[in-house]
Design an enzyme around this catalytic site. Structure first.
Site, PDB file in Angstrom:
ATOM      1  N   SER A 135       0.834  -1.198   0.000  1.00  0.00           N
ATOM      2  CA  SER A 135       0.000   0.000   0.000  1.00  0.00           C
ATOM      3  C   SER A 135       0.877   1.261   0.000  1.00  0.00           C
ATOM      4  O   SER A 135       1.702   1.442  -0.888  1.00  0.00           O
ATOM      5  CB  SER A 135      -0.956  -0.040   1.195  1.00  0.00           C
ATOM      6  OG  SER A 135      -1.958   0.949   1.094  1.00  0.00           O
ATOM      7  N   GLU A 227      -9.610  -4.210  -6.093  1.00  0.00           N
ATOM      8  CA  GLU A 227      -9.235  -2.985  -5.393  1.00  0.00           C
ATOM      9  C   GLU A 227      -9.000  -1.795  -6.314  1.00  0.00           C
ATOM     10  O   GLU A 227      -8.794  -1.933  -7.523  1.00  0.00           O
ATOM     11  CB  GLU A 227      -8.020  -3.228  -4.514  1.00  0.00           C
ATOM     12  CG  GLU A 227      -6.736  -3.610  -5.215  1.00  0.00           C
ATOM     13  CD  GLU A 227      -5.573  -3.677  -4.229  1.00  0.00           C
ATOM     14  OE1 GLU A 227      -5.335  -2.665  -3.528  1.00  0.00           O
ATOM     15  OE2 GLU A 227      -4.898  -4.721  -4.171  1.00  0.00           O
ATOM     16  N   HIS A 257      -7.781  -5.066  -1.150  1.00  0.00           N
ATOM     17  CA  HIS A 257      -6.545  -4.400  -0.766  1.00  0.00           C
ATOM     18  C   HIS A 257      -5.760  -5.211   0.272  1.00  0.00           C
ATOM     19  O   HIS A 257      -6.298  -5.614   1.303  1.00  0.00           O
ATOM     20  CB  HIS A 257      -6.898  -3.022  -0.203  1.00  0.00           C
ATOM     21  CG  HIS A 257      -5.742  -2.111  -0.017  1.00  0.00           C
ATOM     22  ND1 HIS A 257      -4.914  -1.734  -1.037  1.00  0.00           N
ATOM     23  CD2 HIS A 257      -5.256  -1.493   1.112  1.00  0.00           C
ATOM     24  CE1 HIS A 257      -3.985  -0.910  -0.578  1.00  0.00           C
ATOM     25  NE2 HIS A 257      -4.168  -0.763   0.723  1.00  0.00           N
TER      26      HIS A 257
END
Length: 311
Positions: A135, A227, A257
């Site tokens: 991320s 995602e 995610h």
């Protein structure tokens, strides 16, 4: 004179306090338990003045792992179980910095910490170094490579990204079509604003998707098909292909995610870790160089799988 990586960054700036809501969300990032059967060691260390969590299962390579959390949450202990599985499978050492978080420490503070740790690792060992993250941590990992490419510090041997957030403009059409609720556009924009605090989203050190990717190392990108960050992953894979860089993009259907962190026992999560281990072992074996040439260090060919004992 050699240029330190931190000297390539904009000046650091004062930030603001975290809100009570954000502090409460940070507290939910609790430590995860390491399976004792993995036979790894874990402890706190210090590199270049940055507190780090180090998980060791061997010395084949070193992985600099940068945790996610939107640049404003997360801590290395919450990744103990995940990085222990990677370390055990690849027989390697993983260093996870406790980098400074926004909004108290806006861009480029967290990146400065990551670069300081990378520079010390690069000078302390001649082992291959892989920079990795998930991320926002994947964005930091890619930004580390951008900065290193502009310096005389040696390039990492590989880059490994999970659900990478690489463009802080947050303009990808996948934000509008994603069915994953874990990292929606509103969360992305709020985290971005806390991190940038007036800095430009067009800075390649903040949005490494916009960088010149010439000279990037071999790269593994993993992203969930549901995602919003599919667009960022596709964009980097396309840019690396255009720059003639070895790259593997894995889009995992019906996953959201950072699924290996959220659902670690799911079959797709186990397969994701196995793929990362294969990638790390490939870098260890010297089979991929930054110019794409095939080389060999005479090491046995690994099978790249995690045994039942290390799951």
């Amino acid at each position: 004179m050699p240029t330190t990586l931190r000297a390539l960054l904009p000046a650091e700036r004062a930030g603001g306090p975290a809100s009570p809501e954000l502090l409460e969300r940070r507290a939910k990032f609790i430590a995860t338990e390491i399976d004792p059967e993995l036979r790894v060691t874990a402890g706190d260390t210090d590199f270049a003045g940055v507190d780090c969590r180090t998980v060791c299962a061997g010395d084949r390579i070193t992985v600099l792992y940068l945790h996610g959390g939107g640049y404003r949450m997360g801590r290395p202990e919450a990744y103990d179980a995940y990085v222990a599985a990677l370390a055990a499978g690849a027989e390697t050492t993983i260093v996870a910095p406790r980098y400074r978080l926004a909004p108290e420490n806006p861009f480029p503070a967290g990146l400065s910490d990551a670069l300081a740790v990378y520079e010390e690792l690069a000078s302390a060992t001649d082992r291959p170094i892989v920079v990795a993250g998930d991320s926002a941590g994947a964005g930091l990992a890619a930004a580390v490579v951008v900065a290193v490419s502009a310096s005389d510090v040696r390039t990492p041997g590989g880059l490994m990204l999970l659900s990478p957030w690489l463009d802080l403009h947050c303009s990808s059409p996948f934000y509008g079509t994603s069915t994953d609720t874990y990292f929606p556009l509103a969360n992305a924009e709020s985290a971005r604003d806390d991190y940038l605090q007036g800095a430009s989203a067009g800075d390649p050190l903040a949005s490494p998707l916009l960088a010149d990717h010439t000279g990037f190392p071999p790269t593994l990108i993993q992203v969930g098909g549901n995602e919003a960050l599919v667009g960022d992953a596709l964009g980097l894979a396309r840019a690396l292909a255009t720059a003639n860089i070895t790259c593997t993009l894995e889009v995992i259907a019906d996953q959201g995610h950072t699924w290996p962190l959220i659902c670690p026992d799911h079959g797709d999560s186990i397969l994701s870790i196995e793929s990362c281990v294969r990638f790390l072992r490939t870098i260890d074996a010297g089979k991929l160089s930054t110019d794409g040439a095939r080389v060999s260090r005479g090491l046995p060919k690994p099978d790249g799988r995690i045994s039942e004992e290390t799951r």
